[in-house]
Design an enzyme around this catalytic site. Structure first.
Site, PDB file in Angstrom:
ATOM      1  N   SER A   1      -1.182  55.391  67.734  1.00  0.00           N
ATOM      2  CA  SER A   1      -1.426  55.541  66.264  1.00  0.00           C
ATOM      3  C   SER A   1      -1.503  56.901  66.346  1.00  0.00           C
ATOM      4  CB  SER A   1      -2.893  55.285  66.359  1.00  0.00           C
ATOM      5  OG  SER A   1      -3.423  55.274  64.457  1.00  0.00           O
ATOM      6  N   ALA A   2      -1.078  58.038  64.899  1.00  0.00           N
ATOM      7  CA  ALA A   2      -0.415  59.096  65.130  1.00  0.00           C
ATOM      8  C   ALA A   2      -2.116  60.311  65.115  1.00  0.00           C
ATOM      9  CB  ALA A   2       0.447  59.163  64.688  1.00  0.00           C
ATOM     10  N   HIS A   3      -2.922  58.705  64.468  1.00  0.00           N
ATOM     11  CA  HIS A   3      -3.871  59.926  64.016  1.00  0.00           C
ATOM     12  C   HIS A   3      -5.443  60.067  64.676  1.00  0.00           C
ATOM     13  CE1 HIS A   3      -5.690  56.362  63.886  1.00  0.00           C
ATOM     14  NE2 HIS A   3      -7.312  56.614  63.634  1.00  0.00           N
TER      15      HIS A   3
ATOM     16  N   GLY B   1      -2.018  52.275  63.638  1.00  0.00           N
ATOM     17  CA  GLY B   1      -2.139  51.642  65.500  1.00  0.00           C
ATOM     18  C   GLY B   1      -2.343  50.935  65.397  1.00  0.00           C
ATOM     19  N   THR B   2      -3.330  49.924  64.335  1.00  0.00           N
ATOM     20  CA  THR B   2      -3.468  48.094  64.582  1.00  0.00           C
ATOM     21  C   THR B   2      -2.381  47.320  64.493  1.00  0.00           C
ATOM     22  OG1 THR B   2      -6.051  48.523  64.039  1.00  0.00           O
ATOM     23  CG2 THR B   2      -5.163  46.541  63.287  1.00  0.00           C
TER      24      THR B   2
ATOM     25  N   CYS C   1     -27.545  49.677  67.944  1.00  0.00           N
ATOM     26  CA  CYS C   1     -28.254  50.673  67.170  1.00  0.00           C
ATOM     27  C   CYS C   1     -27.542  51.328  65.560  1.00  0.00           C
ATOM     28  CB  CYS C   1     -29.431  51.672  67.202  1.00  0.00           C
ATOM     29  SG  CYS C   1     -30.479  51.006  68.964  1.00  0.00           S
TER      30      CYS C   1
ATOM     31  N   GLN D   1      -4.986  56.421  73.317  1.00  0.00           N
ATOM     32  CA  GLN D   1      -6.109  57.435  73.801  1.00  0.00           C
ATOM     33  C   GLN D   1      -4.909  58.085  74.478  1.00  0.00           C
ATOM     34  OE1 GLN D   1      -8.528  57.898  72.740  1.00  0.00           O
ATOM     35  NE2 GLN D   1      -9.403  56.189  70.581  1.00  0.00           N
TER      36      GLN D   1
END
Length: 460
Positions: A194-196, A69-70, A320, A177
């Site tokens: 993105s498939a994942h 996807g990136t 954090c 998303q």
């Protein structure tokens, strides 16, 4: 173990596993070759493209598969900007885009282009009018996510696409998303995913470029995937990605309703179970399985570790938990509390019993973390002090500066001030957020010999 981090990566869908294993035997050959094995591989690739295009709502020849996807985002942004270089070099993005979009924007700016970041409201949503105001004569491209990856807020994509279309500017939508839940509405020009994120295998992305959109692929040329995604296709993963997308879409309506009910339980019950909590993101226009909240006086990394020990895998946008110790750019843009942030993103099939167990475990876990950090306890008697106090929290990271402030605010009379000295970037966000939550007056910042002095006046 209850896995509550589907926004990062959804568990592999059973259909994806079946398709992956089957295509390992049938789809190993080069789909560009004309012999029998190549033709068989080409049939599998074409069928996967047709299935993915149907799910997206585009033509099959508008969609290419990328290695992630990136990569789809980077290729889409670079290609669209290059294709419209004659129009100008101005790029528009929202302040809460995924880091892949922001990194592409930074690269564009470093190369001499101009950039406008559109602000969001406290729920994380953009105003379409703000996009309209950002459009210029030299605007080459605008980008907007369909839904936010950290807080789940859905964006008004259709309205933004309309104002962009009226101005003749293409809109690239990052649908990573939301695509598993349904088609992206609106007259957008480019789309990535993105498939994942929907239960497909990792290493497969989608890039859609509508017909008529000027697009110039960047980098060395390649004959594969219309020249937009060079390299040999990972055919088994592509087949599994398309099969799982079709499968999750068939289940989406029923599962979305079920997950919305479960996340609504978390949204409504966490503030009543845990004191000093801010639930963030739009309460209505949000992804079905995502809910995010931030806890005062809590170290995000410690809280996530404790929840992991209790059997829950969750994530956080807290500074954090970051190696850079910088607050989440999403929470920062929203102006909400960043410390002790917890994102719960439920994968399809999550049992209601797991959510109930999470709600049982969370209050004691937060209380234990707060106790370890020495957070203030309600009902503690104030100490005698003057009208003004200085708290030295230099060299101490979130949430310690806020904890120290909360401990002493009751020691000054109404109208008195507390100056918190801090060199932690998160204090710039969390001290004002604490004031808003606790009804105190945030005066502002003052320069100090080291760090910054954050001034708070006691209001009551």
């Amino acid at each position: 173990m209850a896995y509550f981090d589907a926004a990062s990566a959804a568990p592999l869908h059973p259909v994806a596993r079946q398709a992956l294993l089957a295509s390992l035997d049938e789809g190993w050959a080069d789909p560009a070759r004309l012999y029998r094995e190549g033709r068989r591989a080409r049939l599998l690739l074409d069928a996967a493209r047709e299935a993915a295009a149907e799910a997206v709502g585009c033509r099959a020849d508008e969609l290419v598969f990328t290695p992630s996807g990136t990569r789809a985002v980077h290729s889409g942004v670079a290609g669209a900007l290059a294709g419209r270089r004659r129009a100008g070099a101005h790029l528009i993005v929202s302040a809460v885009e995924h880091s892949s979009v922001l990194h592409a924007a930074e690269a564009h700016e470093a190369g001499g282009g101009t950039l406008t970041q559109v602000a969001v409201d406290r729920t994380g949503a953009v105003d379409p009018a703000a996009y309209a105001a950002a459009l210029r004569g030299d605007t080459a491209l605008a980008c907007l996510q369909s839904a936010n990856h950290e807080v789940g807020t859905e964006q008004p994509v259709a309205d933004v696409a309309e104002v962009c279309r009226a101005a003749g500017v293409p809109l690239l939508v990052d649908a990573a998303q939301s695509l598993g839940w349904g088609k992206v509405a609106g007259d957008w020009s480019l789309l990535t995913a993105s498939a994942h994120k929907w239960g497909g295998p990792s290493g497969v992305g989608l890039l859609v470029v509508r017909k008529g959109v000027r697009f110039a692929p960047q980098g060395p040329g390649d004959e594969r995937e219309s020249g937009r995604a060079p390299g040999f296709e990972n055919l088994p993963a592509i087949v599994a990605a398309a099969a799982s997308l079709r499968a999750v879409r068939a289940e989406a309506a029923e599962e979305a309703a079920r997950l919305r009910e479960l996340t609504e339980r978390i949204r409504t019950r966490v503030p009543s179970l845990v004191p000093d909590v801010e639930v963030v993101g739009d309460p209505v226009r949000r992804l079905p399985g995502t809910v995010t909240f931030s806890c005062l006086y809590v170290d995000g990394e410690t809280l996530l570790h404790e929840l992991d020990r209790a059997g829950f895998s969750v994530s956080s946008g807290s500074s954090c938990t970051s190696s850079t110790l910088m607050p989440s750019h999403v929470l920062k843009a929203m102006g909400v509390l960043t410390e002790g942030n917890v994102r719960v993103s439920l994968p399809p099939g999550t049992p209601a019993e797991d959510v109930e167990r999470f709600l049982e475990v969370l209050p004691g876990t937060v209380a234990a973390v707060r106790e370890k950090l020495g957070a203030p306890v309600a009902g503690e008697a104030p100490r005698e002090a003057g009208a003004d106090l200085v708290v030295d929290a230099l060299g101490r990271r979130c949430p310690i500066p806020v904890i120290e402030l909360a401990k002493v605010i009751g020691d000054v009379p109404v109208g008195g001030t507390v100056r918190v000295l801090s060199d932690d970037e998160a204090a710039r966000l969390d001290i004002p957020a604490w004031c808003e939550m606790r009804g105190q007056e945030y005066v502002g910042e003052e320069r100090a010999d080291r760090g910054t002095a954050y001034v708070v006046r006691r209001a009551g």
